[in-house]
Design an enzyme around this catalytic site. Structure first.
Site, PDB file in Angstrom:
ATOM      1  CE  LYS A  52      -5.463   1.449   5.441  1.00 56.99           C
ATOM      2  NZ  LYS A  52      -5.813  -0.457   5.237  1.00 56.99           N
ATOM      3  CB  SER A  77       3.388   1.221   3.925  1.00 58.93           C
ATOM      4  OG  SER A  77       1.927   1.666   3.762  1.00 58.93           O
ATOM      5  N   GLY A 179      -6.207   2.711  -2.147  1.00 59.22           N
ATOM      6  CA  GLY A 179      -5.191   1.350  -2.349  1.00 59.22           C
ATOM      7  C   GLY A 179      -5.745   0.049  -2.661  1.00 59.22           C
ATOM      8  CD  GLU A 200      -7.229   2.805  -7.364  1.00 60.49           C
ATOM      9  OE1 GLU A 200      -6.487   1.586  -7.409  1.00 60.49           O
ATOM     10  OE2 GLU A 200      -7.691   2.790  -8.355  1.00 60.49           O
TER      11      GLU A 200
END
Length: 317
Positions: A52, A77, A179, A200
């Site tokens: 990320k 999260s 996600g 997933e």
């Protein structure tokens, strides 16, 4: 580029060039599965422990100066939270992160340590996007969406540029933990000749269902619990579906049991700590859910897991 603009292959290359100036490439590690040697991309070794950081950097570094002064708001999260917080600290941009109260403690603490302000919400019970909207209304700033943002998608896709350079050619397929579909969409743009295989958690395959139906699908009210805190968006976004609808497949789902087995495998075979959501793609490969070959790449997307839960995973065989 505006938030309604589609991400592009050229944008992914630009993001990769920018990221290469501040971060070394993550390793592409050989791994043998079922007698076949393939490759694992260790995004667990990023400074924030997850891929990320790529999207966070590319999004924030493209903010105009007047928007930087107003700050950014993100919802996460934990891994996107840290990616945005890391980029914000480096660029001197105020950051507020909306996080679930039940997020792993290690992710909450790491985000705070990077200097971001955290606003907590209850999961389930509160709509995280509504919480973020209230923060934006009260304080102003720019929303940095975790996956439905063109700059974020391009930034995540920079991993595909690295993979191609490391292999000397585009991979045949990329198995990717999924996600909301930001990384999967970015890789689809970065590696147009590769098959993109999103993986997933069972019951949370919102991208897979959307790709198969051709429209956005929201998670069921009775969706099962999953250990993959990083892979629990309620639905993908139109921008992700637009990129993936003709590129993704097969779209796979794996159980928590298979994911724990993949965490143990990564620890024993690669000496890597991988969080549950970061091990979903590896779980699919180990379970034989998709054929692999010598140019298959498996994304290990995150390693931010509490020590106690990880120790339990690798010892409870």
């Amino acid at each position: 580029m505006s938030e309604s603009t589609m991400p592009s292959e050229a944008g992914v290359h630009a993001a990769a060039a920018s990221i290469a100036q501040i971060l070394p490439p993550t390793p592409l590690l050989p791994v043998e599965i079922g007698g076949v040697r393939c490759w694992a991309k260790a995004e667990t070794l990023q400074p924030v422990g997850a891929f990320k950081i790529r999207g966070g950097w590319w999004r924030l570094s493209n903010l105009p100066e007047n928007e930087r002064a107003r700050g950014v708001v993100a919802v996460s999260s934990g891994n996107h939270a840290q990616g945005v917080a890391w980029a914000a600290r480096r660029l001197g941009i105020p950051a507020v992160i909306v996080m679930p109260r039940d997020a792993p403690k290690v992710k909450l603490e790491a985000t705070r340590a990077l200097g971001a302000e955290i606003v907590l919400y209850e999961r389930p019970g509160e709509d995280r996007d509504e919480v973020a909207a209230r923060v934006l209304e009260e304080r102003g700033g720019t929303l940095v969406h975790a996956f439905g943002d063109p700059w974020v998608i391009e930034g995540q896709g920079s991993a595909g540029i690295e993979i191609t350079e490391q292999l000397g050619a585009q991979p045949s397929r990329i198995l990717v933990c999924c996600g909301g579909g930001g990384l999967a969409a970015g890789l689809a743009l970065a590696c147009p000749d590769a098959a993109i295989v999103p993986v997933e958690p069972e019951g949370w395959d919102m991208v897979g269902q959307a790709v198969r139906s051709g429209e956005i699908v929201r998670v069921a009210a009775d969706a099962p619990a999953t250990i993959c805190d990083a892979l629990r968006p309620d639905a993908t976004k139109p921008i992700n579906l637009a990129v993936l609808k003709d590129r993704a497949g097969p779209c796979l789902a794996v159980s928590d049991e298979k994911i724990r087995a993949a965490q143990r495998f990564a620890f024993s075979a690669l000496n890597l700590v991988v969080e549950p959501g970061g091990a979903a793609a590896l779980a699919a490969a180990l379970a034989g859910k998709v054929a692999i070959d010598a140019s298959t790449v498996i994304m290990l997307t995150g390693g931010n897991t509490d020590a106690e839960s990880f120790a339990k995973t690798i010892t409870d065989l």
